[in-house]
Design an enzyme around this catalytic site. Structure first.
Site, PDB file in Angstrom:
ATOM      1  NE  ARG A  60     -73.032  21.949 -16.389  1.00 44.79           N
ATOM      2  CZ  ARG A  60     -74.133  22.272 -17.057  1.00 44.79           C
ATOM      3  NH1 ARG A  60     -75.305  22.181 -16.464  1.00 44.79           N
ATOM      4  NH2 ARG A  60     -74.092  22.686 -18.296  1.00 44.79           N
ATOM      5  CE  LYS A 165     -74.852  37.752 -28.702  1.00 45.02           C
ATOM      6  NZ  LYS A 165     -75.300  36.731 -29.644  1.00 45.02           N
ATOM      7  CG  ASP A 194     -70.716  43.333 -29.653  1.00 46.57           C
ATOM      8  OD1 ASP A 194     -70.329  42.800 -30.705  1.00 46.57           O
ATOM      9  OD2 ASP A 194     -71.817  43.878 -29.543  1.00 46.57           O
ATOM     10  CG  HIS A 195     -68.022  37.992 -32.011  1.00 45.66           C
ATOM     11  ND1 HIS A 195     -69.339  37.764 -31.750  1.00 45.66           N
ATOM     12  CD2 HIS A 195     -67.857  37.709 -33.320  1.00 45.66           C
ATOM     13  CE1 HIS A 195     -69.941  37.358 -32.854  1.00 45.66           C
ATOM     14  NE2 HIS A 195     -69.065  37.317 -33.829  1.00 45.66           N
ATOM     15  CE  LYS A 199     -67.412  39.749 -36.839  1.00 46.94           C
ATOM     16  NZ  LYS A 199     -67.042  38.407 -37.227  1.00 46.94           N
ATOM     17  CD  GLU A 233     -75.598  34.811 -39.155  1.00 49.86           C
ATOM     18  OE1 GLU A 233     -76.547  34.140 -38.717  1.00 49.86           O
ATOM     19  OE2 GLU A 233     -74.689  35.254 -38.434  1.00 49.86           O
ATOM     20  CG  ASP A 253     -78.456  35.953 -32.071  1.00 48.97           C
ATOM     21  OD1 ASP A 253     -77.799  35.588 -31.083  1.00 48.97           O
ATOM     22  OD2 ASP A 253     -78.184  35.622 -33.249  1.00 48.97           O
ATOM     23  CG  HIS A 258     -73.006  41.231 -32.962  1.00 44.16           C
ATOM     24  ND1 HIS A 258     -72.212  41.206 -31.846  1.00 44.16           N
ATOM     25  CD2 HIS A 258     -73.450  39.952 -33.126  1.00 44.16           C
ATOM     26  CE1 HIS A 258     -72.180  39.976 -31.351  1.00 44.16           C
ATOM     27  NE2 HIS A 258     -72.928  39.200 -32.106  1.00 44.16           N
ATOM     28  CE  LYS A 358     -79.150  33.351 -36.962  1.00 45.63           C
ATOM     29  NZ  LYS A 358     -77.726  33.206 -36.689  1.00 45.63           N
ATOM     30  CE  LYS A 363     -70.381  34.201 -41.285  1.00 40.57           C
ATOM     31  NZ  LYS A 363     -71.180  34.957 -40.333  1.00 40.57           N
TER      32      LYS A 363
HETATM   33  C1  BG6 Z   1     -73.477  35.589 -32.621  1.00 36.44           C
HETATM   34  C2  BG6 Z   1     -74.919  35.240 -32.828  1.00 36.44           C
HETATM   35  O1  BG6 Z   1     -73.313  36.541 -31.609  1.00 36.44           O
HETATM   36  O2  BG6 Z   1     -72.956  36.110 -33.824  1.00 36.44           O
HETATM   37  C3  BG6 Z   1     -75.100  34.279 -33.981  1.00 36.44           C
HETATM   38  O3  BG6 Z   1     -75.419  34.665 -31.640  1.00 36.44           O
HETATM   39  C4  BG6 Z   1     -74.445  34.807 -35.220  1.00 36.44           C
HETATM   40  O4  BG6 Z   1     -76.474  34.007 -34.230  1.00 36.44           O
HETATM   41  C5  BG6 Z   1     -73.006  35.224 -34.918  1.00 36.44           C
HETATM   42  O5  BG6 Z   1     -74.460  33.791 -36.215  1.00 36.44           O
HETATM   43  C6  BG6 Z   1     -72.399  35.916 -36.106  1.00 36.44           C
HETATM   44  O6  BG6 Z   1     -71.037  36.104 -35.884  1.00 36.44           O
HETATM   45  P1  BG6 Z   1     -70.054  36.221 -37.116  1.00 36.44           P
HETATM   46  O7  BG6 Z   1     -68.764  36.618 -36.514  1.00 36.44           O
HETATM   47  O8  BG6 Z   1     -70.034  34.887 -37.782  1.00 36.44           O
HETATM   48  O9  BG6 Z   1     -70.646  37.258 -38.015  1.00 36.44           O
END
Ligand code: BG6
Length: 510
Positions: A60, A165, A194-195, A199, A233, A253, A258, A358, A363
């Protein structure tokens, strides 16, 4: 064939990514700057980007191509996995342009169509990849306008959609979105991100299980005592995330997508083949076998919690309810722990303990497979053996990606003393380089038409069906389970420790 300016082609067994015009909706957002463009840049650096790829950023805000590129470059310098080379960036950035439009402005899509048609006349690829990276409330609008303007079809090439997502916020909204997507694009042209599936370490789960005979023979309730999946995290609601997160929470989330995906990869049967549907058929079967939960089961098997003020890595941090953009009376969980059962032949009686939080001390994401102990005779009858860790296979998803196997060994010396030791495989040592970012792989796969690492419609809906039972018990029942608390910087609430300790087990420390 045109020569790749970045490096020689290297052949592999996968489909080859094809050149296309990648249109990113939400191009001024964080995801585009932090993940998508750096992923494309790193693919270019590795020589893997298809020759002729063009990127059109759709958003935008008023911007010229130059200003848009400058903003992208600034972030790429900070986050690029392989550093930033000015010359390479210069060449790569020429393929990026900016298209200014509101997401609900029909005219903006007609202009986009004219623009893409003109690019095609001038030699750009007829293939079109539409990436929905905007805020999710615009997904519907974008899809409807893509259809109305005829952008969902290309006369001379393919058209695909990548959907970021969150894919819905419950079963009903996910079904609605699925319907809208499927009215615009065929299921085989729809790529739900779904990233975690992108991985390297998650992809290696299937290889570990099905390329090695050793593990598969032990992979069942006869040999496995229980399985843990942990995602920790240390950060909280930095960067204005509180607004989104407070409407979502740890369960929606991270677990719905994941972590349930990781559970499926660990629990699935060997697929008939490695096709996208072959693999996804097996994953969805696992989700369908998740034991249903009544509100009483939720109270017994799921713990939700929020962090109170505390110290993480030496820094004092506020309570969840005091975070920026979080409702001071919020009932959204920043931590969740679950005991999950998969009711099928292989897993009957094996609990999967899954937790996400969190503001934990660090992490890290890992899966640990805890094998049953050898009989309590011979060496295991020695004093102290009972309390000693047995065989645990740990799959470190991140960081320090790798796999380790814990076992008991004789301590050198005349006495028969046992000591736990481990065999360790580390990606960094074995392969000598860092793994590609998940988005690099996922972008390439969507250009190659390979949906294996993307969630299928039924997977997403089945996962939501499971999660909705928990959300409903928390938010719709007359006697909801309480919200537990844990100090920021700790490993979670005592209620979560109890969840596993009452079964005679304990959480593995990362
Ligand atoms: C995202 C979540 O999909 O994945 C976040 O919305 C989270 O809250 C993140 O921190 C974690 O991804 P990664 O790859 O850092 O483990």
């Amino acid at each position: 064939m045109e020569e790749n300016p970045f490096r020689e082609d290297d052949l592999d067994m996968r489909n080859r990514p094809e050149a296309c015009v990648l249109v990113i909706f939400g191009a001024t957002g964080d995801l585009t700057h932090r993940k998508l463009i750096p992923a494309l840049y790193n693919l270019a650096a590795d020589g893997d980007l298809p020759v002729g790829l063009k990127v059109v950023g759709f958003a935008r805000r008023e911007k010229t191509d130059e200003i848009f590129r400058e903003g992208l470059e600034e972030l790429n310098k900070k986050v690029s996995r392989q550093g930033h080379d000015d010359g390479l960036w210069e060449q790569f950035a020429q393929s990026i342009t900016y298209h200014e439009s509101n997401f609900n402005d029909a005219e903006g899509y007609h202009r986009l169509k004219e623009r893409l048609d003109k690019m095609e006349e001038e030699g750009a690829s007829p293939n079109r990849l539409f990436y929905l990276a905007s805020a999710p409330e615009f997904f519907d609008d974008i899809l409807l306008h893509l259809k109305d303007s005829g952008l969902n079809e290309s006369k001379n090439g393919w058209c695909r959609a990548v959907v970021e997502k969150p894919f819905g916020t419950d079963l009903a909204t996910a079904q609605h979105l699925n319907q809208t997507v499927n009215n615009t694009f065929q299921e085989r042209d729809t790529y739900r991100i779904d990233h975690y599936l992108g991985k390297e370490t998650a992809q290696n789960i299937m290889v570990l299980r099905f390329a090695n005979a050793l593990f598969e023979l032990l992979w069942n309730n006869r040999c496995i005592d229980h399985i843990q999946v942990t995602c920790a995290e240390h950060f909280g609601m930095e960067g204005g995330r509180g607004g989104y997160y407070d409407k979502s929470g740890a369960l929606r989330d991270m677990v719905q997508n994941h972590l349930l995906q990781l559970v499926s990869l660990i629990a699935m049967e060997p697929p008939a083949d490695l096709s996208a549907d072959g693999v996804r058929d097996e994953k969805v079967k696992v989700m369908k076998c998740l034991r249903p939960l009544t509100p009483e089961d939720v109270a017994e098997n799921v713990v939700r919690a929020q962090y109170t003020a505390g110290t993480v890595n030496g820094e004092e941090v506020p309570a969840y309810r005091r975070e920026d953009r979080v409702d001071p009376g919020s009932m959204t969980e920043s931590y969740v722990a679950l005991r999950i059962f998969i009711d099928n032949w292989r897993w009957e009686g094996v609990p999967f303990y899954v937790r996400m939080g969190k503001r934990l001390p660090k992490k890290g994401t890992e899966i640990s497979i805890h094998f049953k102990h050898a009989p309590n005779v011979l060496f295991n009858a020695l004093s102290g053996a009972e309390a000693m860790p047995g065989n645990v296979l740990v799959i470190r998803i991140q960081p320090d990606e790798g796999i380790s196997l814990g076992m008991r060994s004789k301590r050198p010396g005349p006495a028969a003393l046992l000591q736990p030791v481990k065999m360790d495989f580390r990606y960094q040592t074995s392969f000598g380089k860092s793994s590609p970012e998940a988005y690099e792989r996922l972008l390439l796969d969507s250009m190659a038409g390979d949906a294996t690492l993307f969630a299928r419609k039924d997977e997403v809906e089945t996962a939501w069906k499971y999660i909705d039972q928990i959300e409903d018990a928390w938010h719709k029942s007359s006697d909801p389970p309480k919200m537990a608390e844990y100090p920021a910087g700790s490993w979670g609430p005592k209620e979560a420790d109890l969840l596993i300790e009452q079964d005679g087990r304990e959480w593995r420390r990362l």
